[in-house]
Design a protein around this motif. Structure first.
Motif, PDB file in Angstrom:
ATOM      1  N   ALA A  67       0.802  -1.224   0.000  1.00  0.00           N
ATOM      2  CA  ALA A  67       0.000   0.000   0.000  1.00  0.00           C
ATOM      3  C   ALA A  67       0.836   1.277   0.000  1.00  0.00           C
ATOM      4  O   ALA A  67       0.274   2.378  -0.101  1.00  0.00           O
ATOM      5  N   LEU A  68       2.154   1.192   0.090  1.00  0.00           N
ATOM      6  CA  LEU A  68       2.991   2.390   0.205  1.00  0.00           C
ATOM      7  C   LEU A  68       2.760   3.418  -0.902  1.00  0.00           C
ATOM      8  O   LEU A  68       2.791   4.629  -0.629  1.00  0.00           O
ATOM      9  N   PRO A  69       2.527   2.996  -2.160  1.00  0.00           N
ATOM     10  CA  PRO A  69       2.282   4.013  -3.188  1.00  0.00           C
ATOM     11  C   PRO A  69       1.089   4.916  -2.876  1.00  0.00           C
ATOM     12  O   PRO A  69       1.023   6.054  -3.372  1.00  0.00           O
ATOM     13  N   LEU A  70       0.158   4.444  -2.070  1.00  0.00           N
ATOM     14  CA  LEU A  70      -1.009   5.244  -1.690  1.00  0.00           C
ATOM     15  C   LEU A  70      -0.755   6.090  -0.446  1.00  0.00           C
ATOM     16  O   LEU A  70      -1.540   6.987  -0.132  1.00  0.00           O
ATOM     17  N   LEU A  71       0.340   5.807   0.266  1.00  0.00           N
ATOM     18  CA  LEU A  71       0.587   6.432   1.565  1.00  0.00           C
ATOM     19  C   LEU A  71       1.565   7.598   1.519  1.00  0.00           C
ATOM     20  O   LEU A  71       1.705   8.327   2.496  1.00  0.00           O
ATOM     21  N   GLY A  72       2.247   7.760   0.405  1.00  0.00           N
ATOM     22  CA  GLY A  72       3.125   8.912   0.274  1.00  0.00           C
ATOM     23  C   GLY A  72       4.505   8.708   0.872  1.00  0.00           C
ATOM     24  O   GLY A  72       4.884   7.604   1.271  1.00  0.00           O
ATOM     25  N   GLU A  73       5.252   9.804   0.974  1.00  0.00           N
ATOM     26  CA  GLU A  73       6.668   9.744   1.349  1.00  0.00           C
ATOM     27  C   GLU A  73       6.916  10.076   2.815  1.00  0.00           C
ATOM     28  O   GLU A  73       8.055  10.008   3.275  1.00  0.00           O
ATOM     29  N   HIS A  74       5.882  10.445   3.538  1.00  0.00           N
ATOM     30  CA  HIS A  74       6.062  10.882   4.920  1.00  0.00           C
ATOM     31  C   HIS A  74       5.551   9.828   5.900  1.00  0.00           C
ATOM     32  O   HIS A  74       4.772   8.943   5.526  1.00  0.00           O
ATOM     33  N   PRO A  75       5.956   9.891   7.170  1.00  0.00           N
ATOM     34  CA  PRO A  75       5.454   8.928   8.162  1.00  0.00           C
ATOM     35  C   PRO A  75       3.929   8.942   8.231  1.00  0.00           C
ATOM     36  O   PRO A  75       3.296   9.984   8.082  1.00  0.00           O
ATOM     37  N   PHE A  76       3.370   7.775   8.462  1.00  0.00           N
ATOM     38  CA  PHE A  76       1.915   7.617   8.486  1.00  0.00           C
ATOM     39  C   PHE A  76       1.509   6.790   9.701  1.00  0.00           C
ATOM     40  O   PHE A  76       2.297   6.009  10.247  1.00  0.00           O
ATOM     41  N   LEU A  77       0.265   6.966  10.105  1.00  0.00           N
ATOM     42  CA  LEU A  77      -0.302   6.234  11.231  1.00  0.00           C
ATOM     43  C   LEU A  77      -0.854   4.901  10.752  1.00  0.00           C
ATOM     44  O   LEU A  77      -1.495   4.829   9.696  1.00  0.00           O
ATOM     45  N   VAL A  78      -0.606   3.842  11.508  1.00  0.00           N
ATOM     46  CA  VAL A  78      -1.173   2.516  11.227  1.00  0.00           C
ATOM     47  C   VAL A  78      -2.043   2.097  12.404  1.00  0.00           C
ATOM     48  O   VAL A  78      -1.625   2.212  13.570  1.00  0.00           O
ATOM     49  N   ILE A  79      -3.255   1.635  12.110  1.00  0.00           N
ATOM     50  CA  ILE A  79      -4.185   1.173  13.142  1.00  0.00           C
ATOM     51  C   ILE A  79      -4.778  -0.154  12.710  1.00  0.00           C
ATOM     52  O   ILE A  79      -5.267  -0.286  11.585  1.00  0.00           O
ATOM     53  N   SER A  80      -4.757  -1.148  13.590  1.00  0.00           N
ATOM     54  CA  SER A  80      -5.454  -2.408  13.314  1.00  0.00           C
ATOM     55  C   SER A  80      -6.955  -2.192  13.461  1.00  0.00           C
ATOM     56  O   SER A  80      -7.410  -1.627  14.465  1.00  0.00           O
ATOM     57  N   ALA A  81      -7.707  -2.655  12.475  1.00  0.00           N
ATOM     58  CA  ALA A  81      -9.156  -2.438  12.508  1.00  0.00           C
ATOM     59  C   ALA A  81      -9.819  -3.131  13.685  1.00  0.00           C
ATOM     60  O   ALA A  81     -10.884  -2.718  14.132  1.00  0.00           O
ATOM     61  N   ASP A  82      -9.182  -4.172  14.206  1.00  0.00           N
ATOM     62  CA  ASP A  82      -9.841  -4.987  15.233  1.00  0.00           C
ATOM     63  C   ASP A  82      -9.399  -4.646  16.651  1.00  0.00           C
ATOM     64  O   ASP A  82      -9.443  -5.491  17.538  1.00  0.00           O
ATOM     65  N   VAL A  83      -8.962  -3.395  16.869  1.00  0.00           N
ATOM     66  CA  VAL A  83      -8.770  -2.953  18.254  1.00  0.00           C
ATOM     67  C   VAL A  83      -9.806  -1.877  18.558  1.00  0.00           C
ATOM     68  O   VAL A  83     -10.245  -1.136  17.668  1.00  0.00           O
ATOM     69  N   TRP A  84     -10.177  -1.835  19.808  1.00  0.00           N
ATOM     70  CA  TRP A  84     -11.122  -0.824  20.300  1.00  0.00           C
ATOM     71  C   TRP A  84     -10.351   0.079  21.254  1.00  0.00           C
ATOM     72  O   TRP A  84      -9.701  -0.393  22.190  1.00  0.00           O
TER      73      TRP A  84
END
Length: 227
Positions: free
Chosen positions: A92-109
């Motif tokens: 997915a990196l081509p969609l995320l750009g060149e800068h740091p990004f946040l990652v979140i697992s969908a299955d945490v509350w």
């Protein structure tokens, strides 16, 4: 800043709930699990979001659409079969750009405030680090923990004073330089190397957090929201 929500898992421990519904679309408090994340991201003005999916992924796209009704813009990274976390993010990196990004697992509350994420990204730049992991106190189902935390850096687990990775973190695209997007790769492989190089920052979050790994835990969240 951009964010990626990881939504490609099969959710086998949630069966039979996930036999016909992808885990991120399971409802709690009247909203899908992934919907809570989208709303928190929108509040934090993090509106460019990438979601990967594999199992029943077409349902996720149909439910969320382009994200406009949640105040965000969603792009999708479809995986014919789940690539695991590191390879899924690399794809997915081509969609995320060149800068740091946040990652979140969908299955945490969680009630973690996403507005902190840009500051964590800034710290990566200042410390020349590759990632910042959010850790939580070890839950009852994972008492052994994942990592130690010392002086703001993640360390391999060596003691009983360990913590659990929350499924949330900020990553530099460079963290994934050695990952092959076509080979299923868990996050722990590049993490181990980056930790050895002292390139992974960390902090402890002690607010609301739950790994929604079983139907019982989903019910616990439902009950807590009702009070």
């Amino acid at each position: 800043m951009r964010a990626m929500i990881l939504a490609a898992g099969r959710g086998a421990r949630m069966r039979p709930l996930t036999d016909h519904t992808p885990k991120p679309l399971l409802k709690v408090g009247g909203k899908a699990l992934i919907e809570w994340h989208l709303l928190r991201l929108a509040q934090a003005e993090i509106t460019n979001i990438v979601i990967n999916h594999a199992w029943l992924g077409e349902q996720i796209e149909a439910y969320l659409g382009d994200g406009s009704r949640f105040g965000v813009h969603i792009q999708y990274s479809a995986e014919p079969t789940a690539l695991e976390t590191a390879a899924g993010i690399k794809k997915a990196l081509p969609l995320l750009g060149e800068h740091p990004f946040l990652v979140i697992s969908a299955d945490v509350w969680t009630d973690w405030d996403c507005r902190v994420a840009p500051y964590l990204a800034q710290r990566l730049h200042q410390q020349q680090a590759l990632a910042h992991l959010l850790l939580v106190p070890n839950p009852s189902h994972h008492r052994e923990g994942d990592f130690d935390l010392a002086h703001g850096y993640i360390q391999s687990k060596t003691s009983t004073s360990s913590y659990t990775y929350s499924g949330m973190g900020v990553f530099s695209p460079r963290f994934f330089d050695q990952v092959n997007a076509e080979v299923p790769t868990p996050l722990r492989e590049p993490l181990h190397q980056a930790i050895q190089q002292q390139k992974v920052l960390g902090s402890l979050y002690q607010g609301q957090w739950q790994d929604v790994g079983t139907p019982e835990r989903l019910q616990q969240i439902e009950q807590s929201l009702a009070h």
